[in-house]
Design a protein around this motif. Structure first.
Motif, PDB file in Angstrom:
ATOM      1  N   SER A  98       0.628  -1.053  -0.045  1.00  0.00           N
ATOM      2  CA  SER A  98      -0.055  -0.090   0.054  1.00  0.00           C
ATOM      3  C   SER A  98       0.908   1.520   0.027  1.00  0.00           C
ATOM      4  N   VAL A  99       2.028   1.329   0.716  1.00  0.00           N
ATOM      5  CA  VAL A  99       2.823   2.349   0.736  1.00  0.00           C
ATOM      6  C   VAL A  99       4.021   2.344   0.036  1.00  0.00           C
ATOM      7  N   GLY A 100       4.546   1.206  -0.288  1.00  0.00           N
ATOM      8  CA  GLY A 100       5.899   1.080  -1.155  1.00  0.00           C
ATOM      9  C   GLY A 100       5.935   1.806  -2.276  1.00  0.00           C
ATOM     10  N   PRO A 101       5.008   1.629  -3.242  1.00  0.00           N
ATOM     11  CA  PRO A 101       5.169   2.367  -4.532  1.00  0.00           C
ATOM     12  C   PRO A 101       5.017   3.822  -4.450  1.00  0.00           C
ATOM     13  N   PHE A 102       4.551   4.342  -3.240  1.00  0.00           N
ATOM     14  CA  PHE A 102       4.401   5.839  -3.318  1.00  0.00           C
ATOM     15  C   PHE A 102       5.293   6.556  -2.277  1.00  0.00           C
ATOM     16  N   VAL A 103       5.949   5.809  -1.765  1.00  0.00           N
ATOM     17  CA  VAL A 103       6.943   6.725  -0.668  1.00  0.00           C
ATOM     18  C   VAL A 103       8.239   6.032  -1.033  1.00  0.00           C
ATOM     19  N   SER A 104       9.349   6.830  -0.403  1.00  0.00           N
ATOM     20  CA  SER A 104      10.883   6.537  -0.703  1.00  0.00           C
ATOM     21  C   SER A 104      11.258   5.039   0.147  1.00  0.00           C
ATOM     22  N   ILE A 105      12.269   4.444  -0.260  1.00  0.00           N
ATOM     23  CA  ILE A 105      12.601   3.206   0.348  1.00  0.00           C
ATOM     24  C   ILE A 105      12.899   3.459   1.688  1.00  0.00           C
ATOM     25  N   ALA A 106      13.634   4.551   2.189  1.00  0.00           N
ATOM     26  CA  ALA A 106      13.838   4.837   3.552  1.00  0.00           C
ATOM     27  C   ALA A 106      12.571   5.170   4.348  1.00  0.00           C
ATOM     28  N   ALA A 107      11.359   5.587   3.852  1.00  0.00           N
ATOM     29  CA  ALA A 107      10.223   5.843   4.400  1.00  0.00           C
ATOM     30  C   ALA A 107       9.703   4.536   4.895  1.00  0.00           C
ATOM     31  N   SER A 108       9.394   3.776   3.890  1.00  0.00           N
ATOM     32  CA  SER A 108       8.881   2.506   4.034  1.00  0.00           C
ATOM     33  C   SER A 108       9.742   1.659   5.241  1.00  0.00           C
ATOM     34  N   SER A 109      11.014   1.741   5.049  1.00  0.00           N
ATOM     35  CA  SER A 109      11.785   1.033   5.916  1.00  0.00           C
ATOM     36  C   SER A 109      11.347   1.480   7.549  1.00  0.00           C
ATOM     37  N   ALA A 110      11.385   2.942   7.508  1.00  0.00           N
ATOM     38  CA  ALA A 110      11.198   3.593   9.012  1.00  0.00           C
ATOM     39  C   ALA A 110       9.633   3.029   9.747  1.00  0.00           C
ATOM     40  N   ILE A 111       8.972   2.653   8.692  1.00  0.00           N
ATOM     41  CA  ILE A 111       7.635   2.342   9.166  1.00  0.00           C
ATOM     42  C   ILE A 111       7.825   0.797   9.873  1.00  0.00           C
ATOM     43  N   GLY A 112       8.797   0.160   9.241  1.00  0.00           N
ATOM     44  CA  GLY A 112       8.825  -1.364   9.740  1.00  0.00           C
ATOM     45  C   GLY A 112       9.515  -1.194  11.073  1.00  0.00           C
ATOM     46  N   ALA A 113      10.480  -0.438  11.125  1.00  0.00           N
ATOM     47  CA  ALA A 113      11.368  -0.058  12.250  1.00  0.00           C
ATOM     48  C   ALA A 113      10.502   0.202  13.476  1.00  0.00           C
ATOM     49  N   SER A 114       9.594   1.172  13.186  1.00  0.00           N
ATOM     50  CA  SER A 114       8.736   1.704  14.369  1.00  0.00           C
ATOM     51  C   SER A 114       7.910   0.469  14.992  1.00  0.00           C
ATOM     52  N   VAL A 115       7.627  -0.633  14.147  1.00  0.00           N
ATOM     53  CA  VAL A 115       6.588  -1.774  14.500  1.00  0.00           C
ATOM     54  C   VAL A 115       7.688  -2.681  15.698  1.00  0.00           C
ATOM     55  N   ILE A 116       8.969  -2.559  15.174  1.00  0.00           N
ATOM     56  CA  ILE A 116       9.819  -3.169  16.299  1.00  0.00           C
ATOM     57  C   ILE A 116      10.041  -2.403  17.595  1.00  0.00           C
ATOM     58  N   ILE A 117      10.222  -1.156  17.531  1.00  0.00           N
ATOM     59  CA  ILE A 117      10.082  -0.474  18.812  1.00  0.00           C
ATOM     60  C   ILE A 117       8.683  -0.754  19.538  1.00  0.00           C
ATOM     61  N   ILE A 118       7.634  -0.715  18.946  1.00  0.00           N
ATOM     62  CA  ILE A 118       6.761  -1.069  19.865  1.00  0.00           C
ATOM     63  C   ILE A 118       6.560  -2.424  20.387  1.00  0.00           C
ATOM     64  N   GLN A 119       7.071  -3.557  19.713  1.00  0.00           N
ATOM     65  CA  GLN A 119       7.132  -4.634  20.223  1.00  0.00           C
ATOM     66  C   GLN A 119       7.992  -4.741  21.216  1.00  0.00           C
ATOM     67  N   LEU A 120       9.239  -4.184  21.359  1.00  0.00           N
ATOM     68  CA  LEU A 120      10.000  -4.067  22.442  1.00  0.00           C
ATOM     69  C   LEU A 120       9.613  -3.461  23.688  1.00  0.00           C
ATOM     70  N   MET A 121       8.525  -2.360  23.601  1.00  0.00           N
ATOM     71  CA  MET A 121       8.239  -1.641  24.835  1.00  0.00           C
ATOM     72  C   MET A 121       6.812  -2.546  25.352  1.00  0.00           C
ATOM     73  N   THR A 122       6.288  -3.669  24.720  1.00  0.00           N
ATOM     74  CA  THR A 122       5.319  -4.310  25.030  1.00  0.00           C
ATOM     75  C   THR A 122       5.367  -5.725  25.393  1.00  0.00           C
ATOM     76  N   PHE A 123       6.138  -6.449  24.486  1.00  0.00           N
ATOM     77  CA  PHE A 123       6.427  -8.038  24.652  1.00  0.00           C
ATOM     78  C   PHE A 123       7.191  -8.202  25.902  1.00  0.00           C
ATOM     79  N   SER A 124       8.083  -7.281  26.138  1.00  0.00           N
ATOM     80  CA  SER A 124       9.003  -7.471  27.421  1.00  0.00           C
ATOM     81  C   SER A 124       8.249  -7.871  28.514  1.00  0.00           C
TER      82      SER A 124
END
Length: 462
Positions: free
Chosen positions: A144-170
């Motif tokens: 949904s976002v890959g074709p419309f944003v930069s590669i760096a922007a889409s990677s940042a979205i994925g990184a934010s998910v990991i941060i949320i997991q670190l803050m909850t699953f611990s």
């Protein structure tokens, strides 16, 4: 943490769901990585590409993700047993893909194992399905976002998910199986008090301890994976299912959906079709998760395999007609129909059940090794399917690889009917008895949970 142990809000199945959801967040990011190459290749092959990109690069961008997972296996085995279940150049992109595959390997072995060990057997299939639902959410997000944003922007979205997991699953409880393996009885009791109604944990604690005691007496060695009948059958089942998943064409589809649907661009934009494709997979996966503990693993597997095979054979026939210079311009809708049918049928069973069964078929004493070998088969199957796809595409055209994938699906369907046992509603120990060829009757279930025959346990927990 004591509050979580004592709070009734976090006891029972709700806490199981919370633990699974937070533990599966990594799969959302992994799904973005898995489907990343399809929209990214459109950007990288365009005149406005941020880097110099050649055709041969795309094969390696897809396969380095698989190779990263393969090289991550030794670390994954160690982590499972030791700690529990928990770019500006093409070279930089290659390295990033390798690291992504490395991390995904740990996730897709540890998370199903953790889920299988914390879940009630009545809902184990549904909870185990969540990891794939998360992955599909990630694929839908990147499409949904890959074709419309930069590669760096889409990677940042994925990184934010990991941060949320670190803050909850611990804050989630560890597996009671793992804690008992480490002789932490009180920790296992507290874990079960979170995961079950607090007044109903002692019987299950004794059951798990008895199972682990028995398995430790038969401590698994690497060669046992092939020498012990039940382990050997589990290995055969997981090899066929994991290789069969990729030889159904799923990696090829997800990583090349924009190329496969080029013919249908006059009907619907390729980016829109890719979003619909991933959305249909997500809906089908959710339906399968609802049905898996009712209809059973076996029924979903063979039904999904046969229907997936038929959809692939329809797609292959379309490409065969086109390659034979038949005018298919009036029938380009057929490629869309078959691909969308594939999305629904694949995730109905073949694309979901194997990951649920991975952690069900091996006992605790050899689970890390068994899951690692199954994962290796999955990764090798993925890499070979991608290389084979490009080789056959260049030599013969699109129809040959899809004919191959279609017939492979039909084979998995037949295999599912005659070889794979039904694990629905079975405890992990009952599944081991089935793999050994033993029939589980109600009387045997009682005896299996009791070492004295009178309903009590002679297990020393201290």
């Amino acid at each position: 943490m004591d509050y979580f142990y004592q709070s009734q809000i976090f006891s029972g199945r709700l806490s199981q769901l919370i633990a699974v959801l937070t533990g599966s967040l990594t799969a959302l990011s992994d799904g973005m990585q898995y489907g990343w190459s399809s929209p990214a290749l459109s950007v990288l092959q365009s005149p406005s590409s941020p880097i110099k990109f050649e055709d041969w690069h795309m094969v390696w961008l897809e396969n380095l993700y698989m190779l990263g997972g393969l090289f991550g296996l030794p670390l994954t085995i160690y982590l499972l047993d030791k700690f529990g279940r928990t770019a500006t150049s093409i070279e930089l992109l290659f390295f990033a893909r390798f690291l992504a595959g490395f991390g995904a390997d740990v996730n897709f072995m540890a998370t199903p194992t953790y889920i299988a060990e914390i879940a009630d057997k009545q809902i184990r299939g549904r909870l185990g399905s969540i990891i794939y639902i998360m992955m599909l959410l990630g694929i839908l997000l990147i499409y949904s976002v890959g074709p419309f944003v930069s590669i760096a922007a889409s990677s940042a979205i994925g990184a934010s998910v990991i941060i949320i997991q670190l803050m909850t699953f611990s804050f989630m409880p560890k597996s009671p199986y793992y804690l008992l393996v480490k002789n932490n009885v009180e920790g296992a009791r507290k874990s079960l008090q979170i995961l079950r109604p607090a007044d109903e944990v002692e019987d299950e604690l004794r059951e798990i301890a008895e199972v682990i005691k028995k398995e430790n007496e038969e401590r698994g060695r690497p060669l046992d994976l092939f020498k012990v009948k039940s382990y050997r059958k589990a290995f055969l089942i997981m090899t066929v299912l994991n290789v069969g998943q990729h030889f159904s064409g799923i990696s090829v589809m997800l990583m090349n959906i924009h190329m496969i649907l080029e013919d249908a661009a006059s009907i619907i934009s390729v980016s829109t079709a890719a979003i619909i494709f991933s959305a249909l997979m997500l809906i089908s996966c959710i339906m399968s998760a609802i049905l898996i503990d009712k209809a059973g693993r076996k029924f979903l597997l063979y039904t999904s395999s046969f229907l997936t095979g038929i959809s692939l054979l329809i797609l292959a026939s379309y490409f065969a007609a086109k390659n034979a210079n038949v005018d298919v311009s009036s029938y380009n809708w057929l490629s869309i129909l078959s691909v969308m049918l594939y999305a629904i049928c694949f995730k109905l069973g073949l694309g979901l059940v194997p990951i649920v069964m991975t952690a069900e078929l091996y006992p605790t004493n050899i689970k890390a090794l068994g899951c690692a070998v199954a994962d290796a088969m999955y990764i090798i199957g993925g890499g070979v399917s991608i290389f084979l796809f490009y080789a056959l595409l260049e030599t013969y055209g699109l129809e040959v690889p899809f004919f191959l994938f279609g017939f492979c699906c039909l084979f998995v369907g037949v295999f599912s009917i005659f070889v794979i046992p039904e694990t629905k509603g079975r405890s992990l120990e009952e599944i081991q008895q089935m793999l050994k060829g033993n029939s589980i009757t109600d009387t045997e279930k009682i005896n299996l949970l009791s070492s004295t025959g009178n309903g009590s346990y002679n297990v020393n927990y201290e």
